[in-house]
Design a protein around this motif. Structure first.
Motif, PDB file in Angstrom:
ATOM      1  N   HIS A 174      56.409  41.205  69.935  1.00 35.55           N
ATOM      2  CA  HIS A 174      57.418  42.227  70.194  1.00 35.55           C
ATOM      3  C   HIS A 174      58.767  41.570  70.495  1.00 35.55           C
ATOM      4  O   HIS A 174      59.790  41.903  69.899  1.00 35.55           O
ATOM      5  N   LYS A 206      62.280  41.590  68.325  1.00 38.69           N
ATOM      6  CA  LYS A 206      63.484  42.093  68.973  1.00 38.69           C
ATOM      7  C   LYS A 206      64.636  41.079  68.823  1.00 38.69           C
ATOM      8  O   LYS A 206      65.748  41.436  68.422  1.00 38.69           O
ATOM      9  N   GLN A 225      65.797  43.758  78.212  1.00 34.82           N
ATOM     10  CA  GLN A 225      65.277  45.071  77.828  1.00 34.82           C
ATOM     11  C   GLN A 225      63.770  45.168  77.965  1.00 34.82           C
ATOM     12  O   GLN A 225      63.231  46.243  78.183  1.00 34.82           O
ATOM     13  N   PHE A 226      63.142  44.017  77.832  1.00 37.72           N
ATOM     14  CA  PHE A 226      61.673  44.054  77.885  1.00 37.72           C
ATOM     15  C   PHE A 226      61.177  44.219  79.323  1.00 37.72           C
ATOM     16  O   PHE A 226      60.159  44.842  79.582  1.00 37.72           O
ATOM     17  N   GLY A 227      61.965  43.660  80.280  1.00 40.79           N
ATOM     18  CA  GLY A 227      61.508  43.700  81.666  1.00 40.79           C
ATOM     19  C   GLY A 227      60.696  42.466  81.997  1.00 40.79           C
ATOM     20  O   GLY A 227      60.605  41.540  81.184  1.00 40.79           O
ATOM     21  N   ASN A 228      60.111  42.448  83.176  1.00 37.97           N
ATOM     22  CA  ASN A 228      59.382  41.277  83.654  1.00 37.97           C
ATOM     23  C   ASN A 228      58.101  41.080  82.854  1.00 37.97           C
ATOM     24  O   ASN A 228      57.137  41.836  82.976  1.00 37.97           O
ATOM     25  N   GLN A 255      54.444  42.864  83.562  1.00 34.35           N
ATOM     26  CA  GLN A 255      53.918  43.849  82.597  1.00 34.35           C
ATOM     27  C   GLN A 255      52.503  43.458  82.173  1.00 34.35           C
ATOM     28  O   GLN A 255      51.613  44.295  82.048  1.00 34.35           O
ATOM     29  N   GLY A 283      53.621  48.361  68.717  1.00 29.70           N
ATOM     30  CA  GLY A 283      54.351  48.505  69.975  1.00 29.70           C
ATOM     31  C   GLY A 283      55.870  48.527  69.791  1.00 29.70           C
ATOM     32  O   GLY A 283      56.560  49.380  70.345  1.00 29.70           O
ATOM     33  N   TYR A 284      56.369  47.607  68.993  1.00 29.46           N
ATOM     34  CA  TYR A 284      57.811  47.509  68.818  1.00 29.46           C
ATOM     35  C   TYR A 284      58.352  48.801  68.214  1.00 29.46           C
ATOM     36  O   TYR A 284      59.368  49.337  68.662  1.00 29.46           O
ATOM     37  N   ARG A 338      63.500  55.109  71.848  1.00 25.24           N
ATOM     38  CA  ARG A 338      64.932  54.953  72.082  1.00 25.24           C
ATOM     39  C   ARG A 338      65.739  55.871  71.169  1.00 25.24           C
ATOM     40  O   ARG A 338      66.639  56.581  71.626  1.00 25.24           O
ATOM     41  N   VAL A 390      63.709  52.883  78.851  1.00 29.44           N
ATOM     42  CA  VAL A 390      62.364  52.384  79.126  1.00 29.44           C
ATOM     43  C   VAL A 390      62.410  50.871  79.051  1.00 29.44           C
ATOM     44  O   VAL A 390      62.930  50.325  78.095  1.00 29.44           O
ATOM     45  N   GLU A 391      61.888  50.220  80.067  1.00 32.60           N
ATOM     46  CA  GLU A 391      61.689  48.780  79.911  1.00 32.60           C
ATOM     47  C   GLU A 391      60.670  48.636  78.818  1.00 32.60           C
ATOM     48  O   GLU A 391      59.563  49.166  78.919  1.00 32.60           O
ATOM     49  N   GLU A 392      61.031  47.923  77.771  1.00 31.41           N
ATOM     50  CA  GLU A 392      60.120  47.910  76.619  1.00 31.41           C
ATOM     51  C   GLU A 392      58.753  47.367  76.995  1.00 31.41           C
ATOM     52  O   GLU A 392      57.737  47.789  76.485  1.00 31.41           O
ATOM     53  N   GLY A 393      58.770  46.425  77.944  1.00 31.37           N
ATOM     54  CA  GLY A 393      57.490  45.819  78.346  1.00 31.37           C
ATOM     55  C   GLY A 393      56.551  46.813  78.997  1.00 31.37           C
ATOM     56  O   GLY A 393      55.323  46.683  78.889  1.00 31.37           O
ATOM     57  N   SER A 394      57.084  47.816  79.671  1.00 38.46           N
ATOM     58  CA  SER A 394      56.210  48.736  80.389  1.00 38.46           C
ATOM     59  C   SER A 394      55.403  49.585  79.420  1.00 38.46           C
ATOM     60  O   SER A 394      54.481  50.306  79.806  1.00 38.46           O
ATOM     61  N   TYR A 410      53.445  48.333  77.341  1.00 40.52           N
ATOM     62  CA  TYR A 410      52.140  47.716  77.101  1.00 40.52           C
ATOM     63  C   TYR A 410      51.063  48.121  78.121  1.00 40.52           C
ATOM     64  O   TYR A 410      49.948  48.449  77.720  1.00 40.52           O
ATOM     65  N   PRO A 411      51.402  48.141  79.424  1.00 42.10           N
ATOM     66  CA  PRO A 411      50.400  48.708  80.346  1.00 42.10           C
ATOM     67  C   PRO A 411      50.023  50.135  79.953  1.00 42.10           C
ATOM     68  O   PRO A 411      48.847  50.508  80.017  1.00 42.10           O
TER      69      PRO A 411
END
Lengths: 888, 108
Positions: A26, A30, A51-54, A58, B26-27, B34, B43-47, B49-50
Motif C-alpha cells: 500500500h 502511494k 497519511q498512512f498513520g502509525n 496499525q 486496500g489501496y 477519499r 481516514v488514516e489509511e493505515g487504520s 487494515y485493522p
C-alpha cells in the motif's frame, strides 16, 4: 466465528507476515503515485507515511482483532473471578468444599475402575497381547484354565508371533536373604518373556531352547518388588543361586518395576520355567499335568503377528477349538476358547465388577448432583443479591454473552478449586484402599494407584461441574427483562405463587439425600443381620496359622512325620484345648471345588454331579471348630484303612434326599468313597452364601492337603486370647522344621470380620454418602430459607405491623421449609422403591423395601430440615416491624 | 474527537459499502473513500487494515491474494453474503440514527 478466531490464532505468525506485506505494498503504491504527481522521493515517502498513520500501531491493532481481545477478555474474567472469590471467601469455601466432596467421590470410583478395568500392562505394545481362556458351552462359564495338550494344539495358530502358557498361583518358600517366607509366583513356558515382553531391570528371561525341558538346571526370574524388598536390590544377583523350595535355583534376571504378571489384580513375585513343573505344588495332581487333557491348569497369552487383527486371531482359535472338540470328544466336547485383550479381569469377574463400579459411580454421581444443586443455589442467591449491579452493567451496554461468560468463569474456577480438593480426597481414598486387607489367601493385588487418566478425569469433571452449576444461575442473573431490578427492593407478598427454581433445586437435593439415606439404612440393616448370621461354628478362641509342607519337596513320609509332630507338640502346649489341620478353613474364599456323583442312590435315576467344596482335614476338626457331628463319627488318628469321607448336611440333602447318607458311597475322581460321617452345614466361603455342600476327606490319606494351593492351616482352640498363643506356636513349628514358612496368622474372629468386608464396606460407603448428602442438603435448605426470609423482610414487617404474631411468622417460615422437605422426601422414597431392587443381591437378610428403613428416613429428614429452618425463622419472627419499613 | 474524524463504527460500514462495487484491494478502498467523501473524511489509511481484519474475522468479507492492474501483488477483498446482510442492516440503523440526530438538531 470462534473456529475462525482459533484458526487465525494458530496461523497468526503467517497472517502477520502477509498483513505486513499488504501494508507495505500500500505504502509503495502511494509513494509511487505521489512521485508521479511531481513530489521528490523523500517528500513522497514522508507524505505517504503521514497519511498512512502509525505503521506499527496499525499492525498491532489488526493482530489484536484476532488474538488479544479474546485473551484479554479471559484475563479480565479470571481477574474478576479471583476478586469475587477473595471478597467472599466463606462462600468460596462452602461452594468448593461441596464440589470437592462430589468430585472426589467420582474421581476415586473412576480411579478404581480405571485401575481394575482399563490399566494397560507395563509391557511392549500391550494392545497386541491377547489372553486365551476356556469357555464351557454347557453352562457358559468363561475364563477357565486350559490343559497343556490343548495349549500345544492352540500354539499351532498362525495368527500369533508367539504363545505362552502359565500358571500364576504358584506358592514357593524362599529361604535366602532372611527367614523362610512364602511367595506367590508363576510357572511359565520358557518363551514367556519373549511373548509378553516386559522390561528387565537386570539380566534376562528364560532360554526357550532348554528351559521347557524337565530336569534342566533350575532358573528363576524375580520381580522388581521382591528384588528390592528381599535382596535389597543387589545388582550382582544375576547368575547367583537362591534357595527356593529347598533347592538351589539360579537367578536369570529381574523384571522392570511395575511388571507383576499379565493377570489383572493378581501378582507374581517370581517366575520359574516349565522345566520346574515337578516343583510346582498341587494343581491337577492325580492327573499327568503335561500329557492329559483333563488336567486344566494353565492360562495362555499370545502376541499377535503384525497385521493380524484380534478378530482374525479369535476366529482361528475358534476353528482350532472346534477341531479339538471333534478329535477329543471325551474332554473337549463342550469346550470352546475365547480371546481377549490380555491384562483384563477374568470375564466372569469383570461383569460383576462393572456392575459394582456402576453402582458406586451412581452413588458418587448422586453426591455430586446434590453438591452441584447446592452450589447452584448459593450462586442463585448471590446473583439475586447482585441483581442491581448486573442490571446496571446490562443497562450501560455490557453484552449478555460477555456477562454470562464472566459468571461462568467464576463458577468454573470454584469448581476447579473443588477439583483440587477432590483429587486430594481421591488420592487419600486410594491410599486407604491399597492398605485394605481382602479376605482371600491368594495373591490379589489392590494397590490402587491413580494415573494421569484419573487426573484428566478430575479436571474435566471439575470443569463440567462448574459449567453445570454455573450456567443456570448465570442465565438467570443476566435475564434481560430486569424491569424493576434497578429500582430498589420490591415489596413481594406471600411466598411467590410461582415455584422458584431455588425451591426445585432444594427439593431435588432432599430427594437425592433421601435416596442415599435409605440406601445407607438398608446396608446398615444388612450389616446388622449379617453379624447375626449363624456361621455354624464357634468362632471365639480359635487361632489359625498357615504353612505349606508341600513347598519344600519333602517326601510323603517326611511330610506325614512333620504334620504329626506339629499336632502333637502344639497339643502339648499349656492352655490349648484342641488342635487340628485342614486344607482350608471356613470363610477362606479360595479353596478347592469339585464334583462327585452319589454311587448308590436308590431313588431316581438322576446321576447329575453335585458340586462341593473339598476340605482335607485332620482328626478333631469338628471338635476344634465347634461344628456339630450329626451322624457317624470323626476320623481317628492314623491313616484310615479305606477311602472314607465326611459330608455335610447340604451335600447329603443334594446327593441323598430323604435318606441317611452314612454308610453310602459316592464316586469322586474315579474313586468309590464311603461316607463315614455327617456334619452340620457351616458357612464355607462367604458369610451370605446359601448352604454349600462340603466333602471332608481325611488329610492322613493325602498329607499334601488335597492339592490345596494355600497350604495347610493349623487350627487351635485356646482357653484364653488366641492371638497371644501365636508366637509360641510359631516357635514350636520352627523347631520341628526350620525351613517351613509360616503365614496368614489370624484368629477366627478376625477372619469373620474380614468376611464381612462386603456388607461392612457397603454400609460404610453408603453411610458416608448419606452423611455427606445430609450435610449438603442441610446447607441447601438453610440457604434457601434464610434467603427467602431476607427477601421477604419488608412483607414480614408489614404483616407484623398489621398484627401478625411471632408464632404466626415463625410458622409461616417453617411451613415453607417443611413443605420443601416433605416433597423431597416423597420423591426420594418413591425413587428408592424403584431402585432398591437393584441392590437386593447385595443385601443379607433384609428386604430391599425394608419398612424400618423406609419409615425412619423421612422423619429424620424433617427433623434436620426443621433445625435448619429454625434459625432463619427465628430471625424473621424477631424482626422489628418499624425498622423494616423505615429502611429505604 | 478531532475535526473531521470518523464517528465510531462508521468506517466498517463504509468499507463494506465500497466493496459493493466489486472486489478491491486496500489501496483502492482508501482512494475510493477519499474520492467519495470529497476529501472531507480524513481516514488514516493505515487504520483501514485493522478494519479489514475485523471484517474478515466476522466473515463479512473475504480476502484473496491476486495481481493488481499495474502488475503488483495485492490482496483483494470481496463482500460475502453475510457481509451484504450486515451492510443492509447497518445502513438502515445509520439512516435511523442520523434521522434522529437531524430531528434533534432541528435540521430536518
Amino acid at each position: 466465528m470462534m473456529l475462525r478466531r482459533i484458526r487465525y490464532w494458530i496461523h497468526s505468525a503467517a497472517r502477520a507476515r502477509l498483513l505486513r506485506e499488504e501494508m507495505e505494498i500500500h505504502l509503495e503504491v502511494k509513494i509511487q503515485e505521489l512521485k508521479e504527481g511531481g513530489m521528490t522521493e523523500s517528500d513522497a515517502r514522508d507524505a505517504a507515511r503521514r497519511q498512512f498513520g502509525n505503521f506499527a500501531r496499525q499492525q498491532e491493532e489488526s493482530r489484536e482483532t484476532w488474538i488479544a481481545r479474546w485473551l484479554g477478555d479471559l484475563a479480565q474474567d479470571l481477574g474478576f473471578a479471583v476478586r469475587m472469590i477473595r471478597k467472599q471467601p466463606g462462600f468460596a469455601v462452602i461452594a468448593s468444599l461441596s464440589a470437592a466432596l462430589g468430585i472426589g467421590a467420582c474421581s476415586l470410583i473412576f480411579g478404581l475402575a480405571n485401575f481394575a478395568l482399563f490399566r494397560p500392562l507395563p509391557v511392549e505394545n500391550p494392545s497386541r497381547l491377547v489372553s486365551i481362556s476356556g469357555k464351557s458351552l454347557r453352562d457358559g462359564r468363561a475364563g477357565m484354565s486350559i490343559a497343556y495338550l490343548d495349549f500345544s494344539d492352540l500354539r499351532q495358530a498362525q495368527s500369533f508371533d508367539g504363545m505362552t502358557a502359565f500358571f500364576s498361583f504358584l506358592p514357593a518358600t524362599i529361604s535366602s536373604g532372611g527367614e523362610p517366607r512364602r511367595y506367590w509366583g508363576s510357572l511359565v513356558t520358557a518363551n514367556y518373556f519373549d511373548v509378553v515382553r516386559p522390561t528387565f531391570a537386570i539380566g534376562r528371561g528364560f532360554d526357550p531352547r532348554k528351559d521347557d525341558i524337565p530336569g534342566e538346571s533350575p532358573v528363576v526370574v524375580l520381580s522388581y518388588a521382591l528384588w528390592q524388598s528381599r535382596f535389597s536390590a543387589d545388582p550382582a544377583i544375576v547368575g547367583r543361586d537362591i534357595e527356593l523350595n529347598g533347592r538351589k535355583v539360579s537367578v536369570a534376571g529381574v523384571t522392570g518395576p511395575g511388571f507383576r504378571g499379565t493377570e489383572a489384580m493378581t501378582f507374581s513375585d517370581y517366575w520359574v520355567p516349565l522345566s520346574m513343573v515337578d516343583d510346582a505344588a498341587g494343581m491337577g495332581r492325580g492327573v499327568d499335568r503335561l500329557h492329559d487333557r483333563r488336567g486344566q491348569w494353565l492360562a495362555i497369552a499370545g502376541r499377535l503377528r503384525d497385521g493380524v487383527s484380534e478378530r482374525a486371531a479369535a476366529a482361528e482359535i475358534n476353528v482350532i477349538g472346534k477341531r479339538m472338540a471333534s478329535s477329543f470328544p471325551a474332554t473337549n466336547r463342550d469346550r470352546a476358547f475365547q480371546t481377549e485383550r490380555a491384562g483384563q479381569l477374568n470375564p466372569a469377574l469383570r461383569s460383576m465388577i462393572v456392575v459394582f463400579f456402576l453402582m458406586l459411580l451412581g452413588v458418587a454421581a448422586l453426591v455430586l448432583c446434590t453438591a452441584c444443586a447446592n452450589v447452584a443455589n448459593l450462586l442463585l442467591a448471590r446473583a439475586s443479591a447482585r441483581q442491581k449491579e448486573i442490571a446496571t452493567r446490562l443497562a450501560i451496554g455490557a453484552g449478555r454473552g460477555r456477562l454470562v461468560r464472566q459468571l461462568l468463569t467464576e463458577s468454573v474456577m470454584l469448581a476447579l478449586l473443588g477439583g483440587v480438593g477432590g483429587y486430594a480426597i481421591a488420592r487419600s481414598g486410594a491410599a486407604g484402599i491399597g492398605r485394605f486387607q481382602i479376605p482371600i489367601a491368594l495373591p490379589v493385588d489392590i494397590a490402587v494407584s491413580l494415573d494421569h487418566r484419573v487426573l484428566l478425569f478430575c479436571i474435566l469433571l471439575s470443569t463440567a461441574t462448574g459449567l453445570v452449576f454455573g450456567l443456570l444461575p448465570a442465565l438467570r442473573a443476566t435475564r434481560p427483562d430486569m424491569s424493576g431490578a434497578l429500582k430498589d427492593e420490591r415489596v413481594r407478598f406471600g411466598p411467590s405463587r410461582r415455584i422458584g427454581l431455588r425451591d426445585v433445586l432444594v427439593v431435588a437435593q432432599i430427594g437425592v439425600c433421601a435416596v442415599l439415606l435409605i440406601c445407607s439404612g438398608l446396608f446398615l440393616r444388612s450389616l446388622q443381620s449379617a453379624s447375626r448370621i449363624d456361621t455354624g461354628f464357634a468362632n471365639h478362641n480359635l487361632l489359625m496359622l498357615g504353612f505349606d509342607p508341600s513347598l519344600n519337596r519333602r517326601s510323603e513320609a517326611e511330610t506325614r512325620r512333620t504334620l504329626d509332630a506339629v499336632i502333637e507338640e502344639t497339643s502339648a502346649l499349656a492352655g490349648i484345648e484342641s488342635v487340628t489341620l485342614s486344607s482350608s478353613m471356613p470363610l477362606d474364599l479360595g479353596g478347592t471345588h469339585n464334583s462327585f456323583v452319589p454311587a448308590d442312590r436308590t431313588t431316581g435315576a438322576d446321576d447329575r454331579p453335585v458340586y462341593a467344596d473339598i476340605y482335607a482335614i485332620a482328626p478333631r476338626y469338628f471338635e476344634t471348630l465347634g461344628i456339630r457331628m450329626i451322624d457317624g463319627e470323626d476320623f481317628r488318628p492314623g491313616v484310615p484303612a479305606d477311602d472314607v469321607v465326611i459330608v455335610n448336611q447340604a451335600a447329603a440333602v443334594k446327593a441323598f434326599p430323604h435318606q441317611s447318607p452314612v454308610g453310602r458311597r459316592i464316586l469322586y475322581l474315579g474313586r468309590t468313597v464311603r461316607i463315614a460321617g455327617l456334619a452340620a452345614t457351616v458357612k464355607s466361603r462367604t458369610i451370605g452364601e446359601e448352604p454349600r455342600p462340603i466333602l471332608y476327606f481325611p488329610l492322613a490319606r493325602d498329607p499334601r492337603g488335597n492339592d490345596s494351593l494355600t497350604g495347610l492351616t493349623l487350627a487351635i482352640r485356646t482357653t484364653g486370647d488366641p492371638a497371644g498363643y501365636a508366637p509360641l506356636v510359631r516357635e514350636t513349628i520352627r523347631k520341628i522344621d526350620p525351613a517351613l514358612a509360616v503365614f496368614d496368622i489370624r484368629t477366627m474372629d478376625a477372619q469373620i470380620s474380614r468376611a464381612m468386608l462386603l456388607p461392612r464396606s457397603a454400609a460404610f460407603l453408603f453411610g458416608l454418602a448419606g452423611l455427606v448428602g445430609l450435610f449438603i442438603a442441610t446447607v441447601g435448605i438453610y440457604g434457601v430459607i434464610s434467603f427467602s426470609v431476607a427477601q421477604r423482610t419488608k412483607e414480614i414487617g408489614i404483616r407484623m405491623a398489621l398484627g401478625a404474631r411471632r408464632a404466626q411468622v415463625l410458622g409461616m417460615v417453617l411451613k415453607h421449609g417443611l413443605t420443601l422437605t416433605a416433597a423431597g422426601s416423597a420423591i426420594g422414597v418413591a425413587l428408592s422403591l424403584a431402585l432398591a431392587r437393584v441392590a437386593s443381591s447385595l443385601l443379607y437378610g433384609v428386604s430391599p423395601i425394608d419398612a424400618v428403613t423406609f419409615l425412619s428416613v423421612p422423619p429424620v429428614l424433617l427433623l434436620v430440615a426443621l433445625t435448619a429452618c429454625l434459625i432463619p425463622a427465628q430471625r424473621a419472627a424477631s424482626l422489628n416491624p418499624i425498622g423494616t419499613l423505615k429502611y429505604e | 474527537m478531532g475535526k473531521n474524524e470518523l464517528l465510531p463504527g462508521t468506517l466498517d460500514m463504509m468499507v463494506l459499502k465500497t466493496l459493493t462495487r466489486g472486489s478491491l484491494h486496500g489501496y483502492a478502498i482508501a482512494q475510493l473513500l477519499r474520492q467519495l467523501s470529497e476529501d472531507i473524511l480524513l481516514v488514516e489509511e493505515g487504520s483501514l487494515y485493522p478494519a479489514l481484519q475485523r471484517l474478515e474475522l466476522q466473515g463479512w468479507i473475504d480476502g484473496e491474494w491476486g495481481v493488481s492492474s499495474n502488475n503488483r501483488r495485492a490482496r483483494f477483498y470481496r463482500l460475502t453474503a453475510a457481509g451484504r446482510r450486515k451492510l443492509a442492516s447497518e445502513t438502515a440503523r445509520y439512516r435511523e440514527m442520523t434521522g434522529a440526530i437531524a430531528r434533534v438538531m432541528g435540521l430536518a
